[in-house]
Design a protein around this motif. Sequence first.
Motif, PDB file in Angstrom:
ATOM      1  N   ASP A 143       3.659  -5.732  -5.690  1.00 23.43           N
ATOM      2  CA  ASP A 143       4.537  -4.571  -5.663  1.00 23.43           C
ATOM      3  C   ASP A 143       5.091  -4.269  -7.043  1.00 23.43           C
ATOM      4  OD1 ASP A 143       5.945  -6.946  -5.578  1.00 23.43           O
ATOM      5  OD2 ASP A 143       7.655  -6.080  -4.521  1.00 23.43           O
ATOM      6  N   LEU A 189       7.476  -0.049  -3.486  1.00 22.27           N
ATOM      7  CA  LEU A 189       6.928   0.029  -2.141  1.00 22.27           C
ATOM      8  C   LEU A 189       8.026  -0.213  -1.119  1.00 22.27           C
ATOM      9  CD1 LEU A 189       3.610  -1.987  -2.560  1.00 22.27           C
ATOM     10  CD2 LEU A 189       3.947   0.490  -2.706  1.00 22.27           C
ATOM     11  N   TRP A 199       9.902  -1.872   1.979  1.00 21.40           N
ATOM     12  CA  TRP A 199       9.874  -3.236   2.473  1.00 21.40           C
ATOM     13  C   TRP A 199      10.898  -3.386   3.577  1.00 21.40           C
ATOM     14  CZ3 TRP A 199      14.187  -6.575   1.579  1.00 21.40           C
ATOM     15  CH2 TRP A 199      15.171  -6.041   0.738  1.00 21.40           C
ATOM     16  N   ASP A 236       9.352  -0.286   8.046  1.00 20.32           N
ATOM     17  CA  ASP A 236       9.001   0.146   6.699  1.00 20.32           C
ATOM     18  C   ASP A 236       8.459  -1.037   5.912  1.00 20.32           C
ATOM     19  OD1 ASP A 236       9.968   2.573   7.418  1.00 20.32           O
ATOM     20  OD2 ASP A 236      11.677   2.582   6.051  1.00 20.32           O
ATOM     21  N   GLN A 237       7.241  -0.911   5.415  1.00 21.49           N
ATOM     22  CA  GLN A 237       6.656  -1.970   4.602  1.00 21.49           C
ATOM     23  C   GLN A 237       5.461  -1.417   3.851  1.00 21.49           C
ATOM     24  OE1 GLN A 237       4.900  -5.115   7.032  1.00 21.49           O
ATOM     25  NE2 GLN A 237       4.990  -3.782   8.802  1.00 21.49           N
ATOM     26  N   GLY A 238       5.150  -2.052   2.732  1.00 26.44           N
ATOM     27  CA  GLY A 238       4.009  -1.639   1.927  1.00 26.44           C
ATOM     28  C   GLY A 238       3.346  -2.835   1.290  1.00 26.44           C
ATOM     29  N   GLN A 239       2.043  -2.719   1.016  1.00 26.01           N
ATOM     30  CA  GLN A 239       1.313  -3.839   0.429  1.00 26.01           C
ATOM     31  C   GLN A 239       0.138  -3.343  -0.402  1.00 26.01           C
ATOM     32  OE1 GLN A 239       0.331  -7.472   2.741  1.00 26.01           O
ATOM     33  NE2 GLN A 239      -1.794  -7.126   2.124  1.00 26.01           N
ATOM     34  N   GLU A 274       1.022   1.648   3.310  1.00 23.25           N
ATOM     35  CA  GLU A 274       2.441   1.542   3.596  1.00 23.25           C
ATOM     36  C   GLU A 274       2.754   2.183   4.935  1.00 23.25           C
ATOM     37  OE1 GLU A 274       4.326   3.520   0.358  1.00 23.25           O
ATOM     38  OE2 GLU A 274       3.675   5.517   0.952  1.00 23.25           O
ATOM     39  N   THR A 304       1.670   5.102   9.210  1.00 20.45           N
ATOM     40  CA  THR A 304       0.907   4.313   8.253  1.00 20.45           C
ATOM     41  C   THR A 304      -0.028   5.218   7.456  1.00 20.45           C
ATOM     42  OG1 THR A 304       0.975   2.384   9.705  1.00 20.45           O
ATOM     43  CG2 THR A 304      -0.709   2.401   7.997  1.00 20.45           C
ATOM     44  N   THR A 354      -5.200   2.451   6.071  1.00 17.29           N
ATOM     45  CA  THR A 354      -4.728   2.073   4.745  1.00 17.29           C
ATOM     46  C   THR A 354      -5.924   1.920   3.817  1.00 17.29           C
ATOM     47  OG1 THR A 354      -4.829  -0.309   5.178  1.00 17.29           O
ATOM     48  CG2 THR A 354      -2.782   0.826   5.746  1.00 17.29           C
TER      49      THR A 354
END
Length: 378
Positions: free
Chosen positions: A107, A126, A128, A137-140, A157, A163, A193
């Motif tokens: 990130d 991003l 999280w 809510d999350q991102g990678q 994300e 998504t 994604t």
Amino acid sequence: MRYADSVQWPAADDKGYLPPGEGLRLLAREGNCVLGVGTYPNGYENVPVNWSGNADCTKLTLHPDPADSPKDESDVPNSMRHGAPGGGVPAQAVVDWDDGSQSFVSDVVHMRERDGRIRELADLKLPWAVKQTDTSDQGQVNSAVRSGTRLLIAGGETVSSRTAPFLYVSDDRGATVRRVTLPEAPAGWSQTTAGPMAADGQEVIVVGRYSSNAFTTAPTGTLLVWHSADSGLHWTASTVEGLPTGTVMTGAFRAAGRWFAVGGLTGAPTKPEVPVLLTSQDGAAWTKADTSAMGAGGVVAATVDAQGHPVVVGSLRVPGKNLQTMPTYCGAVWTGDGTPTGWQRGELGCHAQPPSAVTTLANGTVVIAGNSDLWLRR
């Protein structure tokens, strides 16, 4: 050649349980050996760690070792403890530059200079989850490549239960980044994604991470693939039909004038994993290859050797005899000739930990590693 128990175990409890995907994840080039990149459970969280190789690249040792720097948190409430720090540079992807420096991308983008110095650069900001139980809510980051002097970073994300893929580009090696819009999936698609990437000159491909049921009546899954001819500034999207739902794409590369995307299909508990192989001449029209002759095992990582031949590493999970028995993992390596069907299979043996990463060194050595074992082809 296999070097058993040559990777220092990434946890305080020797040979304990590690969830899939934890421990050693990546191998970055470092001289005539590698730098391992992964995670270490310290009892409270998974912290970033790195492994250093010895002179002949037959052993990987945690450096620094989290066990050597325990934190005294006896006066801290248990809910606020963090445990020993990992001390490693985090990364979901590593990109090599011509001057010997490397971009370690998570990130946050870190630059690892040739002398080992680390500089923190752009924050991707991003989303999280505030709590581990909060998945709203999350991102990678899933991959990163370079196209000339441009750095490209892809991932996915989830924001407000939606998504979507993301793509960042940088023209200063990650000091600053800007977002580039990927073409959206057609109406009616499941959310997706961005997964593995590959680049060749100004051409770049981004492969969807998972296959999805495009429509509720579709009997099989469909995968999105994006292609750019100008180092990632403009993109077109294409689809690959007929992939079974459950396909996870883990690697992409170019060999012998052809694009490859590889992954695995996780079947029902009574069915083994099988490799998935997609090929394309132009990055736009893709074909699913027949992998029945490759045998069982999902693809976990891939590289291209010094001769330009693909090397693909896979693993087959073998369940224990009962719920109290830990599974074993049978590793495999396939070497190709650059055609969709020209694959030779080699066995890496069945062990408690699977192979998880592969890379090719500047001297031509192919290195495969997992949480315990190391394999070399010089």
